[in-house]
Design an enzyme around this catalytic site. Sequence first.
Site, mmCIF file in Angstrom:
data_model
loop_
_atom_site.group_PDB
_atom_site.id
_atom_site.type_symbol
_atom_site.label_atom_id
_atom_site.label_comp_id
_atom_site.label_asym_id
_atom_site.label_seq_id
_atom_site.Cartn_x
_atom_site.Cartn_y
_atom_site.Cartn_z
ATOM 1 N N HIS A 46 -38.946 0.640 15.823
ATOM 2 C CA HIS A 46 -40.205 -0.016 16.191
ATOM 3 C C HIS A 46 -41.430 0.754 15.691
ATOM 4 O O HIS A 46 -42.553 0.276 15.806
ATOM 5 C CB HIS A 46 -40.300 -0.183 17.709
ATOM 6 C CG HIS A 46 -40.586 1.097 18.421
ATOM 7 N ND1 HIS A 46 -39.638 2.096 18.552
ATOM 8 C CD2 HIS A 46 -41.709 1.561 18.993
ATOM 9 C CE1 HIS A 46 -40.176 3.120 19.193
ATOM 10 N NE2 HIS A 46 -41.433 2.824 19.464
ATOM 11 N N HIS A 61 -46.976 1.538 14.602
ATOM 12 C CA HIS A 61 -46.183 1.238 15.795
ATOM 13 C C HIS A 61 -46.180 -0.273 15.988
ATOM 14 O O HIS A 61 -47.225 -0.859 16.274
ATOM 15 C CB HIS A 61 -46.832 1.946 16.995
ATOM 16 C CG HIS A 61 -46.001 1.938 18.229
ATOM 17 N ND1 HIS A 61 -45.840 0.818 19.008
ATOM 18 C CD2 HIS A 61 -45.299 2.925 18.818
ATOM 19 C CE1 HIS A 61 -45.075 1.123 20.036
ATOM 20 N NE2 HIS A 61 -44.729 2.393 19.946
#
Length: 141
Positions: A46, A61
């Site tokens: 992620h 992110h």
Amino acid sequence: MKELNQATDPVFAQGVMGQGVLIEPSQGELLAPVDGVVSVLFPTKHAVGVVSDQGVEMLMHIGMDTVNLEGKGFTAHVSQGDRVKAGDKLISFDIDLIKDAGYVTEIPVIITNQDQYQADALGSLPRQIAVGDALMTATKI
């Protein structure tokens, strides 16, 4: 693209991890913003870090709290230590899966070595961006 202070997560919004910009993706692909080396790829795929050829440390992110998905809906196209060029595909992600799980898909793109580089967004914010658009400058302090 918006100002980082509009991030859902206060850690990003307050610039604790670094300064940068916030992107609301229209497609599920995260591309390398610079030429450099993948410095970190989280096991849950992620988030990814890249160090540019000039020494700028960047973190991207995907979404907020998406670590809780434990990698579901994320596919990495790079590994830690890989050399990348601006525009190379880093991570593919399923926007609908992320939203259906109750998470936002916004992507902070931050400069983490803010003691060495000043991040400044380019252009007025908010604004639409396209692949290949310059997002910000990193000026050596």
